[in-house]
Scaffold this active site. Structure first.
Site, PDB file in Angstrom:
ATOM      1  N   GLU A 276     -36.766  -2.378 -13.112  1.00 19.75           N
ATOM      2  CA  GLU A 276     -37.603  -1.281 -13.589  1.00 19.75           C
ATOM      3  C   GLU A 276     -37.264  -0.018 -12.813  1.00 19.75           C
ATOM      4  OE1 GLU A 276     -41.419  -4.231 -14.501  1.00 19.75           O
ATOM      5  OE2 GLU A 276     -41.677  -2.450 -13.233  1.00 19.75           O
TER       6      GLU A 276
ATOM      7  N   GLY B 271      -0.736   5.284  -5.743  1.00 17.11           N
ATOM      8  CA  GLY B 271      -0.670   6.732  -5.844  1.00 17.11           C
ATOM      9  C   GLY B 271      -1.317   7.253  -7.126  1.00 17.11           C
TER      10      GLY B 271
ATOM     11  N   GLN C  80      -4.657   3.350  -3.634  1.00 15.14           N
ATOM     12  CA  GLN C  80      -3.968   4.176  -2.642  1.00 15.14           C
ATOM     13  C   GLN C  80      -2.465   3.877  -2.613  1.00 15.14           C
ATOM     14  OE1 GLN C  80      -5.765   6.436  -1.193  1.00 15.14           O
ATOM     15  NE2 GLN C  80      -4.212   7.358   0.126  1.00 15.14           N
TER      16      GLN C  80
ATOM     17  N   ARG D  46       9.001  -0.299  -6.178  1.00 13.41           N
ATOM     18  CA  ARG D  46       8.977   1.142  -5.943  1.00 13.41           C
ATOM     19  C   ARG D  46       9.934   1.543  -4.820  1.00 13.41           C
ATOM     20  NH1 ARG D  46       7.888   6.242  -7.887  1.00 13.41           N
ATOM     21  NH2 ARG D  46       6.862   7.542  -6.306  1.00 13.41           N
TER      22      ARG D  46
ATOM     23  N   GLU E  65     -27.853  -7.414  -9.572  1.00 14.28           N
ATOM     24  CA  GLU E  65     -28.259  -8.762  -9.130  1.00 14.28           C
ATOM     25  C   GLU E  65     -28.478  -8.813  -7.620  1.00 14.28           C
ATOM     26  OE1 GLU E  65     -26.376 -12.177 -10.935  1.00 14.28           O
ATOM     27  OE2 GLU E  65     -25.672 -10.966 -12.599  1.00 14.28           O
TER      28      GLU E  65
ATOM     29  N   ILE F 241     -30.706  -2.293 -17.985  1.00 13.94           N
ATOM     30  CA  ILE F 241     -30.654  -3.654 -18.518  1.00 13.94           C
ATOM     31  C   ILE F 241     -29.364  -3.824 -19.313  1.00 13.94           C
ATOM     32  CG2 ILE F 241     -31.813  -5.368 -19.951  1.00 13.94           C
ATOM     33  CD1 ILE F 241     -33.358  -4.408 -17.398  1.00 13.94           C
TER      34      ILE F 241
END
Length: 384
Positions: free
Chosen positions: A119, A339, A336, A267, A363, A159
């Site tokens: 609520e 990039g 991070q 990379r 929860e 909800i």
């Protein structure tokens, strides 16, 4: 089997679920509208036999389902979990008539369930609920099959599945001033007069809304469990689902880790690959360490629940806390290391970055989990 080593059949089932999520569920999730219930996705979860497992599985199997689905399709995981959260009180505490009417439809994905506890002024403090159940006929107790009952007045907010659910497990105050002892759980169909709802535009992509109750009629036939004992219904549900929230988080963390392993191995940077930089390799190692630690705690908590161990509240709280905080860390580190590309709309990590924040709140927020853990520890000390 122990809590720390899955059987080959379980590992194979998890792999099958990840494949199903990628091949069958992710395409349907992509066709859904953010913030709306994806009924086609729910129907497919039912057709694949996953929704029926909500009512036959133990806590560990539920965790394996949620972790596996989350790894490949968070939308499918969330749709399954919300069906379970909303319908578990009916399964565990409902009458034969309530179960017969709703559970087959939930299992088929044709009825949408929702858990309506929170609520505006009672989120983490669930015992402070103010949605009021006023006797329809003052002085006359509600009777099964009778017309007498209560009128629900007040609000619920944040909800999941609202306002599109077909029924709600609603927690309302039947005895003023009684705290947790004066709350009753009700099964409230969405078409009850006086019940209205509005969608909320939230960071998380799944549907969340607010509900308004204007003298909504309920009777003794709508009670889940016992009058004034609804807090037990809520806590029983949350003790089961909290470790599986952790499993959802572990699935997201693993997806982020897998993406990071692939990216840093491919990379080019500074004359080599990103993985060759010690600063990068150590971050990846830390991500893997935390993810596996969280996974083991989730499995241990789920196994404790399945075995009826006395320390389930503490273990459930620990599992949810560690796993959700871990997932936040791992996804952030993954962003991070990727990039700017990870911030682009549509990138896996951009999606996970939005998804991973909410489980630390719903929860039971992380702070609430710490309070539960401390309370259980001191209670054990007093019992010695």
């Amino acid at each position: 089997m122990t809590a720390f080593s899955l059987e080959p059949a379980q590992l194979a089932w998890c792999a099958e679920l990840r494949a199903l999520a990628a091949e069958r569920l992710r395409p349907l999730a992509g066709k859904g509208e953010p913030g709306r219930v994806n009924r086609a996705l729910l129907a497919e979860l039912g057709a694949l036999g996953l929704l029926p497992r909500l009512f036959t599985s133990g806590a560990l199997e539920l965790c394996l389902m949620r972790e596996s689905l989350a790894h490949a399709c968070t939308e499918a995981e969330t749709a399954l979990a919300l069906q379970g959260l909303g319908a578990h009180p009916v399964h565990a505490h409902g009458t034969d008539a309530q179960r017969a009417h709703w559970l087959p439809r939930v299992a088929a994905g044709t009825a949408v369930a929702a858990f309506a506890l929170t609520e505006p002024a009672a989120g983490s403090d669930a015992a402070a609920l103010s949605l009021t159940a006023t006797p329809a006929t003052p002085g006359r107790p509600a009777r099964p099959g009778g017309a007498d009952g209560w009128r629900l007045s007040g609000e619920k907010c944040w909800i999941s599945h609202a306002p599109e659910a077909d029924f709600y497990t609603v927690f309302a105050r039947t005895t003023p001033g009684a705290g947790a002892r004066g709350v009753t759980a009700f099964l409230v169909p969405a078409d009850r007069p006086g019940l209205t709802g509005t969608a909320l535009d939230m960071l998380s992509p799944h549907p969340i809304g607010a509900l308004a109750f204007d003298a909504v009629p309920v009777t003794a036939d709508d009670v889940l469990g016992e009058v004034d004992r609804g807090f037990r219904v809520a806590m029983d549900t949350l003790n089961l689902f909290r470790p599986s929230v952790g499993a959802f988080a572990v699935g997201m963390a693993q997806a982020a880790l897998d993406a990071t392993l692939g990216h840093t191995a491919r990379r080019d940077a500074f004359g080599g690959k990103l993985k060759d930089l010690q600063s990068v390799a150590h971050q990846v190692a830390e991500m893997a360490l935390r993810t596996e630690s969280a996974r083991l705690m989730v499995y241990a908590a789920a196994t404790a629940y399945d075995e009826g161990a006395p320390d389930v509240p503490r273990r459930s709280a620990m599992a949810k806390l560690l796993a959700t905080e871990t997932a936040q860390y791992v996804v952030d580190r993954a962003v991070q290391l990727h990039g700017a590309r990870a911030l682009q709309r549509g990138h896996l990590l951009e999606h996970l970055y939005r998804e991973v924040r909410a489980p630390r709140i719903y929860e039971g927020a992380s702070e609430v989990q710490r309070s539960i853990i401390a309370k259980e520890l001191y209670k054990n000390l007093e019992d010695r």
